[in-house]
Design a protein around this motif. Structure first.
Motif, PDB file in Angstrom:
ATOM      1  N   GLN A  87      15.921  -4.236   9.054  1.00 15.55           N
ATOM      2  CA  GLN A  87      14.749  -3.560   9.598  1.00 15.55           C
ATOM      3  C   GLN A  87      13.577  -3.614   8.619  1.00 15.55           C
ATOM      4  OE1 GLN A  87      15.594   0.398  11.368  1.00 15.55           O
ATOM      5  NE2 GLN A  87      17.743  -0.136  11.154  1.00 15.55           N
ATOM      6  N   ALA A  88      13.859  -3.383   7.349  1.00 13.69           N
ATOM      7  CA  ALA A  88      12.791  -3.395   6.343  1.00 13.69           C
ATOM      8  C   ALA A  88      12.204  -4.791   6.199  1.00 13.69           C
ATOM      9  CB  ALA A  88      13.329  -2.894   5.003  1.00 13.69           C
ATOM     10  N   ARG A  89      13.044  -5.814   6.261  1.00 13.54           N
ATOM     11  CA  ARG A  89      12.531  -7.180   6.169  1.00 13.54           C
ATOM     12  C   ARG A  89      11.676  -7.514   7.389  1.00 13.54           C
ATOM     13  NH1 ARG A  89      18.080 -10.156   3.997  1.00 13.54           N
ATOM     14  NH2 ARG A  89      17.793  -9.662   1.788  1.00 13.54           N
ATOM     15  N   ALA A  90      12.106  -7.046   8.563  1.00 17.99           N
ATOM     16  CA  ALA A  90      11.301  -7.264   9.762  1.00 17.99           C
ATOM     17  C   ALA A  90       9.967  -6.533   9.667  1.00 17.99           C
ATOM     18  CB  ALA A  90      12.077  -6.812  11.003  1.00 17.99           C
ATOM     19  N   ALA A  91       9.969  -5.339   9.096  1.00 17.89           N
ATOM     20  CA  ALA A  91       8.715  -4.596   8.915  1.00 17.89           C
ATOM     21  C   ALA A  91       7.759  -5.349   7.994  1.00 17.89           C
ATOM     22  CB  ALA A  91       9.007  -3.204   8.358  1.00 17.89           C
ATOM     23  N   THR A  92       8.307  -6.041   7.003  1.00 20.89           N
ATOM     24  CA  THR A  92       7.457  -6.851   6.130  1.00 20.89           C
ATOM     25  C   THR A  92       6.813  -7.994   6.906  1.00 20.89           C
ATOM     26  OG1 THR A  92       8.886  -6.326   4.246  1.00 20.89           O
ATOM     27  CG2 THR A  92       7.414  -8.210   4.005  1.00 20.89           C
ATOM     28  N   ALA A  97       1.926 -10.330   9.504  1.00 16.94           N
ATOM     29  CA  ALA A  97       1.278 -10.968  10.658  1.00 16.94           C
ATOM     30  C   ALA A  97      -0.201 -10.640  10.733  1.00 16.94           C
ATOM     31  CB  ALA A  97       1.978 -10.531  11.949  1.00 16.94           C
ATOM     32  N   ALA A  98      -0.626  -9.518  10.151  1.00 19.27           N
ATOM     33  CA  ALA A  98      -2.037  -9.138  10.195  1.00 19.27           C
ATOM     34  C   ALA A  98      -2.911 -10.041   9.341  1.00 19.27           C
ATOM     35  CB  ALA A  98      -2.204  -7.686   9.745  1.00 19.27           C
ATOM     36  N   HIS A  99      -2.309 -10.903   8.509  1.00 19.91           N
ATOM     37  CA  HIS A  99      -3.091 -11.849   7.728  1.00 19.91           C
ATOM     38  C   HIS A  99      -3.700 -12.946   8.599  1.00 19.91           C
ATOM     39  CE1 HIS A  99      -2.708 -10.501   3.652  1.00 19.91           C
ATOM     40  NE2 HIS A  99      -1.391 -10.498   3.666  1.00 19.91           N
ATOM     41  N   SER A 153       2.256  -5.341   0.730  1.00 17.90           N
ATOM     42  CA  SER A 153       2.902  -5.023  -0.552  1.00 17.90           C
ATOM     43  C   SER A 153       3.823  -3.822  -0.427  1.00 17.90           C
ATOM     44  CB  SER A 153       1.835  -4.764  -1.622  1.00 17.90           C
ATOM     45  OG  SER A 153       1.062  -5.912  -1.859  1.00 17.90           O
ATOM     46  N   ALA A 154       3.359  -2.798   0.289  1.00 14.89           N
ATOM     47  CA  ALA A 154       4.193  -1.612   0.481  1.00 14.89           C
ATOM     48  C   ALA A 154       5.440  -1.953   1.279  1.00 14.89           C
ATOM     49  CB  ALA A 154       3.387  -0.518   1.185  1.00 14.89           C
ATOM     50  N   ALA A 155       5.285  -2.758   2.326  1.00 15.18           N
ATOM     51  CA  ALA A 155       6.438  -3.131   3.141  1.00 15.18           C
ATOM     52  C   ALA A 155       7.417  -3.988   2.348  1.00 15.18           C
ATOM     53  CB  ALA A 155       5.969  -3.878   4.386  1.00 15.18           C
ATOM     54  N   ARG A 156       6.881  -4.894   1.522  1.00 12.90           N
ATOM     55  CA  ARG A 156       7.760  -5.749   0.718  1.00 12.90           C
ATOM     56  C   ARG A 156       8.531  -4.920  -0.314  1.00 12.90           C
ATOM     57  NH1 ARG A 156       4.138  -8.772  -1.359  1.00 12.90           N
ATOM     58  NH2 ARG A 156       4.142 -10.354   0.265  1.00 12.90           N
ATOM     59  N   ALA A 157       7.860  -3.983  -0.957  1.00 13.37           N
ATOM     60  CA  ALA A 157       8.549  -3.134  -1.937  1.00 13.37           C
ATOM     61  C   ALA A 157       9.597  -2.256  -1.257  1.00 13.37           C
ATOM     62  CB  ALA A 157       7.532  -2.260  -2.671  1.00 13.37           C
ATOM     63  N   ARG A 298      10.340   2.052  -4.660  1.00 12.58           N
ATOM     64  CA  ARG A 298       9.659   3.030  -3.803  1.00 12.58           C
ATOM     65  C   ARG A 298       8.400   3.560  -4.485  1.00 12.58           C
ATOM     66  NH1 ARG A 298      15.104   3.882  -2.134  1.00 12.58           N
ATOM     67  NH2 ARG A 298      15.233   3.490   0.111  1.00 12.58           N
ATOM     68  N   VAL A 299       8.404   3.618  -5.801  1.00 12.57           N
ATOM     69  CA  VAL A 299       7.174   3.973  -6.521  1.00 12.57           C
ATOM     70  C   VAL A 299       6.107   2.907  -6.273  1.00 12.57           C
ATOM     71  CG1 VAL A 299       6.149   4.350  -8.786  1.00 12.57           C
ATOM     72  CG2 VAL A 299       8.409   5.270  -8.294  1.00 12.57           C
ATOM     73  N   SER A 300       6.503   1.635  -6.335  1.00  7.29           N
ATOM     74  CA  SER A 300       5.569   0.551  -6.083  1.00  7.29           C
ATOM     75  C   SER A 300       5.016   0.613  -4.667  1.00  7.29           C
ATOM     76  CB  SER A 300       6.261  -0.802  -6.318  1.00  7.29           C
ATOM     77  OG  SER A 300       5.391  -1.871  -6.032  1.00  7.29           O
ATOM     78  N   ALA A 301       5.870   0.906  -3.691  1.00  6.74           N
ATOM     79  CA  ALA A 301       5.408   1.023  -2.304  1.00  6.74           C
ATOM     80  C   ALA A 301       4.419   2.163  -2.149  1.00  6.74           C
ATOM     81  CB  ALA A 301       6.600   1.216  -1.377  1.00  6.74           C
ATOM     82  N   ALA A 302       4.708   3.289  -2.787  1.00  9.01           N
ATOM     83  CA  ALA A 302       3.793   4.438  -2.698  1.00  9.01           C
ATOM     84  C   ALA A 302       2.457   4.119  -3.360  1.00  9.01           C
ATOM     85  CB  ALA A 302       4.440   5.658  -3.356  1.00  9.01           C
ATOM     86  N   ASN A 303       2.479   3.336  -4.432  1.00  4.17           N
ATOM     87  CA  ASN A 303       1.233   2.949  -5.081  1.00  4.17           C
ATOM     88  C   ASN A 303       0.372   2.101  -4.144  1.00  4.17           C
ATOM     89  OD1 ASN A 303      -0.233   2.646  -7.878  1.00  4.17           O
ATOM     90  ND2 ASN A 303      -0.156   0.582  -7.018  1.00  4.17           N
TER      91      ASN A 303
END
Length: 474
Positions: A87-92, A97-99, A153-157, A298-303
């Motif tokens: 699921q997380a990989r699909a969210a990434t 896709a917005a690029h 970046s947040a989705a990838r982290a 998760r810290v990186s995603a929050a950043n």
């Protein structure tokens, strides 16, 4: 026709990002060595060709190895964690896709009547008309402020954190199975020991009854022998209950119904020396633990989410285009005169939102602070778990030596008291006391062995599943 705005907008695509520059949160410098590590083992690193994941094989127990393989293949918690990773990989991929521009196509056919009293009505044409439309729309958001990039970046982290979560679940589940397995083996030993004790107590009761009938024992001796026997039977029933519940727990871990799962009794070997573990250096711990890696990601995603929230303060620039065919008749619908098109940039800026964007940014910063605190606490807990289990291993090793001496002493005392009772020197109360002491000592020795093996499993888990097999003691 020249479009002077196009180069400006295209160059803005590679503009700034509003996310703070990410740095891994600093933690307290690790000590040079673990506090509870006695340093009795010379550490050697395993060969690169050796697997460091199948840590349970260090116990050289084929039945345990087979159960661990079933956990890997069938455990539902591991499968659920794997699904969360997908699921997380699909969210990434969704965020990425917005690029690229979005292209949609549509077709419609309507028949409508215009009010003759409307200002748009023309008396030269019929109020009833057809409208056939075939069009394509192209839209693209220029990522001027890095909103899309930070979302990706947040989705990838987050996906990387989910991968570490999967490793954590996998490690925890295998460790739980090993702990349950050794507990089951300990209970098998305790059941075997108590069953033998029940048989001995039955003989003691029979002997006491004969002595009572002959006048060589009192009624209190007879009651004491009967009470001791029934207490042992109660204890045996309780051990069997605990064994059944532990067996059921193992069944769930290997994804089998407890109603059909069965493991034959396999008593624990008390004289077997548990394998030794070298914990390595504290500085290596943060690289081994998957839960620490998950917390840092998760810290990186929050950043990155801070950058997404801050981008909402600025205008959203977009490019839009539309082209197609429109006609009142199907005969000339798809023809050159029926074509239409439009293109141009747009900008959208929120002028007043009653503090919405400010609250969203504050929430994103607070979420970042929360993840930083969680990361630092995870690091502290990691050190604590290693220290706890190192201390447990050292203490339990000392306990096993003293408890073995206690078993030998109580066994000798029991033999002497039985001879004295048969000779009429002591009462049965003395025999009962020494029998109970001998049983308690043997049960405690088994419990210590189970705790030693469990502490090894928990130490491997605390180290992140990797270990170094030590050489001989210095």
């Amino acid at each position: 026709m020249r479009r002077p705005w196009l180069p400006i907008l295209l160059s803005a695509v590679s503009a700034c990002s509003l996310a703070p520059r990410y740095r891994k949160p600093p933690v307290e410098s690790p000590p040079a060595t673990f506090k509870e590590d006695s340093g009795e083992w010379q550490a050697v690193k395993p060969a690169d060709i050796d697997s460091r994941g199948r840590w349970w094989e260090m116990f050289s127990d084929p039945r345990l190895n087979a159960l661990e393989e079933r956990v890997t293949a069938s455990n539902q918690n591991i499968k659920a964690a794997l699904a969360r990773l997908e699921q997380a990989r699909a969210a990434t991929r969704i965020a990425r896709a917005a690029h690229l521009p979005a292209l949609t196509a549509g077709a419609s056919a309507t028949r409508s009547r215009t009010s003759v009293n409307s200002p748009s009505y023309s008396g030269t044409r019929s109020p009833i008309a057809n409208d056939f439309v075939l069009d394509a729309d192209l839209s693209y958001e220029l990522d001027v402020w890095g909103r899309v990039r930070n979302t990706v970046s947040a989705a990838r982290a987050t996906a990387q954190a989910s991968a570490a979560d999967l490793a954590t679940v996998d490690l925890s589940t295998h460790a739980e199975l090993a702990s349950d397995y050794f507990m089951l083996a300990g209970l098998d030993s305790q059941v075997l020991l108590v069953d033998k004790t029940v048989a001995d107590y039955e003989q003691s009761l029979q002997l006491t009854r004969h002595l009572y009938d002959g006048g060589a024992a009192t009624l209190a001796d007879l009651d004491q022998a009967r009470s001791q026997l029934e207490s042992a039977r109660t204890q045996a029933t309780d051990f069997r209950l605990r064994r059944a519940q532990t067996e059921h727990a193992i069944a769930v871990l290997v994804a089998e119904s407890p109603s059909t799962f069965r493991l034959d009794p396999h008593p624990l070997q008390l004289d077997r020396v548990p394998p030794a573990i070298d914990p390595g250096l504290p500085s290596q711990l943060l690289e081994r633990r998957p839960d620490v890696a998950a917390a840092e990601r998760r810290v990186s995603a929050a950043n990155a989410e801070i950058g997404v929230a801050r981008a909402a303060y600025f205008p959203v620039f977009s490019l839009a285009g539309e082209a197609g065919f429109e006609s009142t008749k199907t005969s000339n619908w798809i023809s050159a005169p029926s074509r239409f098109w439009s293109s141009g940039p747009s900008a959208l800026l929120t002028v007043f939102d009653a503090g919405l964007h400010g609250a969203q940014t504050a929430r994103a910063r607070a979420a970042y602070d929360e993840e930083v605190a969680s990361y630092r606490n995870t690091v502290l807990v990691a050190y604590q778990e290693v220290e706890d289990n190192l201390a447990a291993l050292h203490a339990l090793e000392a306990e096993s030596v003293s408890q073995a001496a206690a078993v030998a002493a109580t066994t000798g005392a029991l033999t002497q008291s039985q001879y004295q009772f048969q000779g009429g020197v002591v009462t049965f109360l003395q025999v009962a006391v020494t029998e109970n002491a001998a049983l308690s000592a043997q049960l405690a020795a088994t419990d210590i062995q189970v705790r030693r093996l469990t502490a090894i499993v928990l130490l491997v888990k605390a180290l992140g599943g990797a270990w170094n097999v030590p050489t001989a003691p210095r």
